[in-house]
Design a protein around this motif. Structure first.
Motif, PDB file in Angstrom:
ATOM      1  N   ARG A  18     -11.274  -2.140  -4.587  1.00 52.28           N
ATOM      2  CA  ARG A  18     -11.442  -0.768  -5.059  1.00 52.28           C
ATOM      3  C   ARG A  18     -12.225   0.058  -4.061  1.00 52.28           C
ATOM      4  N   SER A  19     -13.111  -0.569  -3.330  1.00 51.06           N
ATOM      5  CA  SER A  19     -13.898   0.168  -2.342  1.00 51.06           C
ATOM      6  C   SER A  19     -13.009   0.764  -1.257  1.00 51.06           C
ATOM      7  N   LEU A  78     -11.170   3.679  -2.719  1.00 53.18           N
ATOM      8  CA  LEU A  78     -12.041   4.850  -2.817  1.00 53.18           C
ATOM      9  C   LEU A  78     -12.237   5.486  -1.446  1.00 53.18           C
ATOM     10  N   TRP A 109     -16.297  10.963  -4.260  1.00 46.34           N
ATOM     11  CA  TRP A 109     -15.096  11.758  -3.985  1.00 46.34           C
ATOM     12  C   TRP A 109     -15.445  13.236  -3.795  1.00 46.34           C
ATOM     13  N   ALA A 159     -17.977   7.042  -8.691  1.00 48.52           N
ATOM     14  CA  ALA A 159     -16.848   7.208  -7.777  1.00 48.52           C
ATOM     15  C   ALA A 159     -16.483   8.681  -7.614  1.00 48.52           C
ATOM     16  N   VAL A 219      -8.630   7.698  -8.304  1.00 48.71           N
ATOM     17  CA  VAL A 219     -10.020   7.404  -8.672  1.00 48.71           C
ATOM     18  C   VAL A 219     -10.134   7.135 -10.164  1.00 48.71           C
ATOM     19  N   TYR A 248     -11.184   3.334 -11.803  1.00 51.17           N
ATOM     20  CA  TYR A 248     -12.511   3.114 -12.379  1.00 51.17           C
ATOM     21  C   TYR A 248     -12.526   3.512 -13.843  1.00 51.17           C
ATOM     22  N   CYS A 272     -11.157   9.399  -0.592  1.00 48.21           N
ATOM     23  CA  CYS A 272     -12.208  10.281  -0.078  1.00 48.21           C
ATOM     24  C   CYS A 272     -11.825  10.822   1.298  1.00 48.21           C
TER      25      CYS A 272
END
Length: 501
Positions: free
Chosen positions: A18-19, A22, A150, A146, A133, A137, A26
């Motif tokens: 997930r990182s 993200l 963003w 998150a 996003v 999450y 972003c």
């Protein structure tokens, strides 16, 4: 007992961590937001090189704004129906091609067409990133954090855009402000196919509502066009009144189409959601106030304090850095003290900062005198941006996150056009025969009046939150802590079942 690890959690979310996902959204958000101001700094050079007139030069900005606003609802719905990965990739491809074409343009027509395509690409990228996003999450602490990151990426794009625009224009020429998007967008496109999971098979029972999409798109574009062109052409000009009347008529037609649609562009549950409605109102007022302020400060620095493009960019470095920090922290703050309290604090700080800034916007002021007000406004700006999209995503089903974000984003585009159109009239320096010191004084006075109006409008926004924030209904599932407010239980109580959406 089995302990669920972060690795398990990552595998459950489609393989890639997930990182990384993200990071991608972003990065894509930064690219889109960067373009909002990187081109503005280069406008004088673009006008001289391509033969724009004083009247047509603003179309370089307006073409992007009109296209982006008009396509946002379509982009959000497409992300929900056709897939977030597909729409994010498609938007990045369009953005890459249009950026290349804009930099290679040899005349206004080609460049304006490229700007329209850029706006379309941005309208696909923006809701897709937000949907990624909010579906990655879970609602609450993780999503708030998150969304804060963003939002900070979007604010960072503004900082980089202002600074990079000044540097590139001075040393590499105006075309570089377009070409710089190409490698960035290509990098994001490659990463999209690596870290975003494959889209699920399309649900054939859901339809796109083509009639509603086309009607909404044209209606929004016509109204935004009228608002953007009104101050320049005059509000009674046929080129303003005609599109405005047709846009409003199409807006009315859109409401009738949606009532009869089996699978409407705007799902009924979202129209009824008090959090989506509040986020829509707040996004409109946010861009009409905080969003317009940056324009007037830029004009003040250049026309009153006589800064050049690079000095103006450097002047925004401190306040926009505060916007980035406030956006990043807003998610954690909302989790700790509640979304309502976060909005009220941000608006109170923002209104105070705008009023303090207005007091110091005189013809003989210095930059340091403006800085306290600018920093306070920046805290409110960054915090509210993240808070608005936390509200917009609250209680919304995963398959509707794209269109929910698009609804709110369309409201922000409309707010930017309406706010700037009205405030420009208020800030007009008066007779055109002024020059030298007299013009500087008149310009400063007009800008100060506009900023006072912005402070008052932010205070009105605070009152709207006080009076209209959705109240939690008592019930066994409704926890008393600020960290749980708002939650899905509250939203289900408020808007009911999502059936029929």
């Amino acid at each position: 007992m089995t302990i669920k690890t972060s690795a398990d959690d990552n595998r459950a979310n489609g393989g890639p961590t997930r990182s990384w996902r993200l990071f991608l959204v972003c990065f894509a958000m930064l690219i889109v937001s960067l373009d909002q101001y990187i081109v503005v700094v280069a406008l004088p050079d673009i006008g001289r090189a391509l033969g724009y007139t004083a009247h047509t030069l603003q179309l370089v900005v307006s073409a992007y704004a009109v296209a982006s606003s008009g396509f946002l609802l379509v982009g959000g719905r497409a992300a929900d129906l056709l897939g977030q990965r597909r729409m994010l990739a498609t938007g990045l491809v369009l953005y890459t091609v249009a950026s290349l074409a804009g930099g290679l343009a040899t005349g206004p027509a080609t460049q304006l067409a490229a700007r329209v395509v850029q706006g379309l690409g941005g309208a696909l990228v923006f809701p897709a990133t937000l949907a990624v996003v909010t579906t990655t999450y879970a609602e609450g602490r993780e999503r708030n954090r998150a969304l804060g990151i963003w939002g900070a990426a979007g604010a960072a794009g503004l900082v980089i855009g202002v600074l990079l625009g000044g540097v590139l224009t001075r040393y590499l020429g105006w075309s570089s402000v377009f070409f710089v998007n190409v490698p960035l967008a290509v990098g994001a496109l490659v990463l999209t196919f690596v870290v975003v999971p494959h889209d699920p098979s399309r649900d054939r029972t859901r339809r796109f509502d083509l009639a509603g999409a086309l009607t909404a798109m044209v209606a929004v574009m016509l109204v935004v066009w009228s608002l953007v062109q009104g101050p320049q052409l005059g509000w009674t000009a046929a080129g303003v009144l005609g599109p405005a009347a047709l846009g409003l008529a199409l807006g009315w037609a859109f409401t009738r189409i949606e009532r009869r649609a089996h699978d409407p562009l705007l799902p009924r549950v979202l129209v009824r959601s008090p959090f989506v409605r509040l986020a829509l109102v707040l996004s409109f007022l946010f861009m009409a106030t905080f969003g317009s302020l940056l324009y007037f400060v830029s004009i003040y620095l250049q026309n009153v304090l006589q800064y050049d493009a690079l000095q103006t960019g450097l002047g925004f470095l401190a306040p926009t850095s505060v916007v980035v920090a406030a956006s990043a922290l807003a998610g954690a703050v909302s989790t700790r003290i509640g979304l309502r309290a976060t909005c009220l604090a941000a608006l109170a700080i923002g209104a105070s900062g705008a009023a303090l800034l207005a007091v110091n916007l005189t013809a003989d002021a210095g930059y340091l005198g403006l800085l306290p007000g600018l920093l306070l406004v920046s805290i409110g700006d960054g915090t509210m941006f993240t808070a608005i999209f936390i509200a917009a995503a609250t209680g919304v089903a995963p398959r509707q996150q794209g269109v929910a974000s698009a609804i709110v984003s369309t409201g922000s585009g409309m707010g930017a056009a309406v706010g700037l159109a009205l405030l420009v009239l208020l800030a007009h320096p008066g007779p055109g025969n002024l020059d030298g010191a007299a013009m500087r004084i008149a310009t400063a006075d007009g800008i100060r009046a506009a900023v006072y109006a912005i402070a008052a409008a932010i205070a009105v926004t605070l009152l709207i939150v006080l009076a209209g924030y959705p109240r939690r209904r008592s019930g066994p599932a409704a926890g008393p802590t600020a960290a749980s407010e708002p939650d899905s239980t509250c939203v289900e109580d408020c808007v009911g079942s999502a059936g029929g959406a």
